[in-house]
Enzyme design. Structure first.
Site, PDB file in Angstrom:
ATOM      1  N   CYS A 161       0.832  -1.213   0.000  1.00 11.49           N
ATOM      2  CA  CYS A 161       0.000   0.000   0.000  1.00 11.49           C
ATOM      3  C   CYS A 161       0.858   1.250   0.000  1.00 11.49           C
ATOM      4  CB  CYS A 161      -0.922   0.032   1.212  1.00 11.49           C
ATOM      5  SG  CYS A 161      -2.234  -1.197   1.119  1.00 11.49           S
ATOM      6  N   HIS A 162       1.797   1.351   0.985  1.00 12.22           N
ATOM      7  CA  HIS A 162       2.593   2.565   1.085  1.00 12.22           C
ATOM      8  C   HIS A 162       4.067   2.262   1.254  1.00 12.22           C
ATOM      9  CE1 HIS A 162      -1.525   3.530   2.413  1.00 12.22           C
ATOM     10  NE2 HIS A 162      -1.350   4.552   1.611  1.00 12.22           N
ATOM     11  N   GLY A 163       4.479   1.024   0.939  1.00  9.53           N
ATOM     12  CA  GLY A 163       5.889   0.701   0.880  1.00  9.53           C
ATOM     13  C   GLY A 163       6.596   0.535   2.213  1.00  9.53           C
TER      14      GLY A 163
END
Lengths: 197, 424, 272
Positions: A161-163
């Site tokens: 999703c956001h690394g």
């Protein structure tokens, strides 16, 4: 006439009632009853809120499923499974000696949420890494537990999703997540069965 | 509002003054149910039931919204979800019993409210609009209650839905297609259950809207009173607050005691055991009975057993059942006696008490199995019902000699009316 | 207009009703409805001798009785009857410990059915406390109803269950003499407490059919009363909490209403 009645209700001066000390006391006692009646209504109203609010809390059938037993006998070293605990994924991972030593090598001071692998596992069972599969950033499910999934540059888990990137002890190493993957309350009920919750 | 001596809202706190300028909501409440609404000073406890009906509506809306958080409107799981509420949801058993018994309480209160209206002729000018809106509310309540009873998807739910929608099949030509359209199928199933849930959720808010109109219309002429003599001077009235708020508070307490006794100690006494059996389209219960509040109308429906003048008995029953309520809409023009209160109408009063007994008999027959003796009794009782409203009331209005009315409300209460002195 | 048409409509309905009444009355006199065997021989249910402990506004369940009743359900009724709205975890309310509940669930002979998501094969596993009692499928004559709600699904439910279980008897000779058509069909059993007198369930209880752990003598009446109590609990597990809450609420409301009455009198004293 009506005005006068209203004024009496608030207990201020009124010639109609103010004819002696006894009456004065009567006014106060009567005011007390009115205040008590209104207070009772208020308490009753608040009591009604209790069921209305608590009905939204988890119901008995939901709470009954708040612990899960997992058979870990089929998980070979280097493998992991996703199980369901409280309707959320939980990762059970059998670490290889290499993964354990990799995790132990990392200096604590370099970690965002400093914890050793020993603190995150049970004594004598450091190879069993059991964590929630819920990214501590915003709750996505990180990759790395399923077969063939990307494990990220630290060999643990990677949240697409956001690394956020987690290492082999499921500790946050890179990306926006503030904490390590949460370790749920669990115990080994036998060598092959773990009870989570 | 309605009377020149009504007190005016004067906010003293700057915040309230600011609010009054921007959005005069407190002023609205003050004028509606506060000190700004002058009410006849002689209202008896029969006048408590309007406020109580409002309380019941709020009770049903609050418990209903909460139950809808747990209920599943699907014919496969509806029954299970109700049992889930009863067993697993925190306080779910109480919320469901509160809602189920709340429906009964609502109807008890509204029936008393309606019969208060009959006795004191509250429907007469200038209050016809209040009455028309009230009958509309009652019709909406019946629709809401019927659809609500279908939701648990028990045997009575299912067969009630089948029988009531079956009423529409009595209509010539379009009847059967209409019934299928209502149900979204050939028999009650998921489509029907889902739309009934949707409408059961919607209608209470429609009722709330009509209730607001009902109260609005009430505030134009002001409340009627047990003498039926209109308010003449300030001494005939007291402000709604604190006098009637206090009286309604006490009435609410008594109501709550009776209601909670049912809720906590006899929660299933007014329900039918068959509704604890899951709906089974292949097996009809031994006798299908609606909830008690429909019994009088159900008795009228069943009273037509023989075809009459080429009109099938089934259609006659349906027509009569709907007419039994629709006739109330015409009451202001059927009863033309200039005297309102039953206290001053000796002949009317006798027929009124006869009507009360008649409706109780109809209710008893409607709740009994369809045996010949009950059908025969309900035929006589239904005959009186229609004659009362449509024939007897107009005749009584023209032949009756009413008793002398008091000069004013104040005179009726105090035995004297000195309009210059304060009535303390 | 209304004054003209109103009475006409009223008379129309009145005449139609009286027509129905006349037709019905003549028919009732000409051919009176014959009495049926059910009308004459059906009996109203009754309580067991000492009465049920849970009846009345203060009534409570007797935990030992509920456990005995559960044993009767387990050993006798559960062969044919489901108890699907009850979960094993609910049994904790009968006084069983967490471990006992777990053991009851695990040892329950009717296993939980699961579908293997890979193969689609139906398999089974041991029940766990979170599971509901698995449904019982019955292939024989009749449709044994789910018993979870049976005491709420019948008038005077607990009494009905007790009376039904103890009420089996031979069909009275008098009945056969008076209603020769009402002979109990083969495969059904005469029971005056059953709605149509003939029930598909054979008499399920006989003295000493179960052996109670607490030494209570397992007479037919005792077992019937115990299982009726147990089924009252399954239908209304929150009964005790309901009554308890009820008393607290009524106490509060009584005090509040007295105060409201005094306050009302106070306020109205100003105008009377």
């Amino acid at each position: 006439m009506a005005d006068e009645a209203i004024v009496n209700a608030s207990g201020t001066d009124s010639p109609a009632v103010h004819d002696g000390a006894g009456a004065d006391e009567g006014v106060r006692r009567r005011d007390f009853i009115n205040i008590a009646a209104v207070s009772f209504a208020g308490v009753g109203g608040l009591a009604v809120l209790v069921p209305l609010v608590s009905q939204m809390a988890p119901s008995a059938d939901v709470l009954a499923e708040s612990s899960t037993e997992i058979d870990i006998s089929q998980i070979a070293p280097g493998q992991a499974i996703k199980a369901v605990f409280r309707k959320q994924p939980v990762f059970v991972r059998n670490l290889t000696p290499v993964e354990i030593s990799e995790a132990d090598k990392v200096p604590l001071s370099s970690l965002r949420d400093p914890q050793t692998l020993e603190e995150r596992t049970k004594p004598g069972k450091t190879n069993w890494l059991i964590t929630m599969g819920v990214c501590t950033h915003l709750g996505c499910v990180p990759l790395g537990a399923g077969e063939g999934e990307v494990k990220g540059e630290f060999g643990g888990y990677f949240c697409p999703c956001h690394g956020s990137v987690y290492d082999t002890a499921a500790r946050i190493r890179k990306g926006p997540a503030p904490k390590n993957l949460e370790v749920p309350v669990y115990e080994f009920t036998s060598d092959t069965v773990v009870k989570i919750g | 509002m309605s009377f020149p001596w009504a007190k005016h809202y004067k906010p003293s706190h700057p915040l309230m003054q600011w609010l009054d300028e921007k959005l005069p909501l407190p002023r609205f409440v003050y004028n509606a149910v506060g000190a700004g609404y002058p009410v006849p000073r002689n209202l008896n406890y029969m006048w408590n039931f309007g406020v109580l009906a409002g309380v019941c509506l709020m009770l049903q809306i609050v418990t209903g919204v909460v139950l809808a958080m747990h209920y599943a409107a699907n014919s496969g799981v509806a029954f299970d979800s109700v049992e889930h509420i009863m067993r697993d949801v925190n306080w779910g058993w109480m919320l469901r019993y509160a809602h189920a018994n709340g429906a009964s309480a609502f109807f008890v209160v509204v029936y008393i409210h309606i019969f208060r209206g009959f006795f004191y002729s509250s429907y007469k000018p200038p209050r016809e609009m209040i009455w028309l809106l009230g009958v509309t509310i009652f019709l909406l309540m019946m629709a809401t209650a019927f659809m609500g009873y279908v939701l648990p998807w028990g045997q009575m739910s299912f067969w009630g839905a089948k029988v009531i929608t079956g009423l529409f099949s009595a209509i010539p030509v379009v009847g059967t297609p209409l019934q299928q359209w209502l149900l979204g199928g050939f028999a009650p199933d998921n489509a029907a259950l889902n739309r009934f849930f949707s409408l059961h959720f919607l209608l209470p808010f429609v009722i709330l809207g009509v209730v607001i109109l009902h109260i609005w219309a009430l505030h134009i002429p002001g409340s009627s009173n047990p003498t039926g003599v209109e308010v003449k001077t300030e001494s005939d009235t007291v402000p709604f607050h604190p006098y009637y708020t206090a009286k309604d508070g006490f009435g609410l307490g008594v109501f709550a005691i009776l209601y909670c006794t049912m809720l906590f100690f006899l929660p299933n006494a007014l329900g039918h055991p068959d509704n604890y059996i899951q709906a089974n389209p292949l097996s009809t219960p031994a006798h299908i009975v609606p909830e008690w509040y429909f019994w009088p109308f159900y008795a009228i429906l069943r009273a037509f057993t023989a075809d009459f003048l080429f009109i099938p008995a089934k259609l006659m029953g349906v027509l009569a059942m709907f007419s039994a309520i629709l006739v109330w809409f015409f009451l202001p023009w059927l009863d033309t006696s200039p005297v309102r209160s039953g206290h001053y109408r000796p002949l009317f009063r006798k027929f009124f008490y006869l009507l009360v007994i008649d409706v109780l008999v109809l209710g008893f027959c409607g709740g009994s199995p369809a045996e010949t003796k009950y059908v025969l009794i309900s035929q006589i009782a239904a005959t009186y019902y229609f004659l009362h409203f449509l024939v007897i009331l107009p005749i009584v209005a023209s032949i009756e000699k009413p008793a002398p009315l008091p000069f004013s409300i104040t005179q009726a209460v105090l035995g004297k009316d000195d309009q210059t002195a304060p009535a303390a | 207009m209304v004054r003209l048409f109103g009475p006409l409509v009223g008379l129309f309905f009145a005449v139609a009703l009286l027509w129905s009444f006349g037709v019905g009355a003549i028919q009732a006199i000409r051919e009176p409805e014959p009495a049926t065997a059910v009308q004459v021989y059906h009996l109203a249910p009754h309580e067991p001798e000492p009465g049920f402990s849970f009846n009345g506004a203060f009534g409570k369940f007797d935990r030992a009785q509920l456990q005995r009743g559960f044993q009767v359900y387990k050993e006798v009724c559960s062969n044919c009857h489901s108890l699907h709205f009850v979960a094993f975890r609910d049994l904790a309310a009968l006084g069983y410990s967490e471990a006992e509940v777990k053991a009851i669930a695990k040892d329950w002979s009717n296993k939980a059915k699961v579908v293997d998501p890979k193969t689609g094969d139906e398999t089974q596993r041991d029940n766990v406390p979170a599971d509901h009692f698995p449904k019982v499928y019955y292939a024989g004559t009749g449709n044994p109803p789910d018993l979870s709600l049976v005491t709420k699904a019948r008038h005077e439910g607990p009494e009905y269950v007790y009376s039904l279980l103890t009420g089996y008897q031979d069909q009275p000779a008098e009945l056969l003499k008076r209603f020769p058509d009402s002979k109990t069909p083969d495969g059904l059993y005469y029971n005056p407490y059953f709605a149509n007198l003939n029930i598909a369930m054979p008499a399920p209880l006989a003295d000493d059919q179960v052996t109670y752990g607490d030494g209570t003598k397992a007479t037919k009446q005792q077992m019937a009363a115990d299982v009726a109590a147990f089924l009252t609990w399954t239908a209304e597990p929150k009964m005790e909490k309901r009554k308890q809450t009820g008393w607290a609420v009524l106490g509060f409301l009584l005090a509040a209403t007295v105060l409201a009455y005094l306050a009302k009198r106070n306020i109205w004293a100003r105008v009377h």
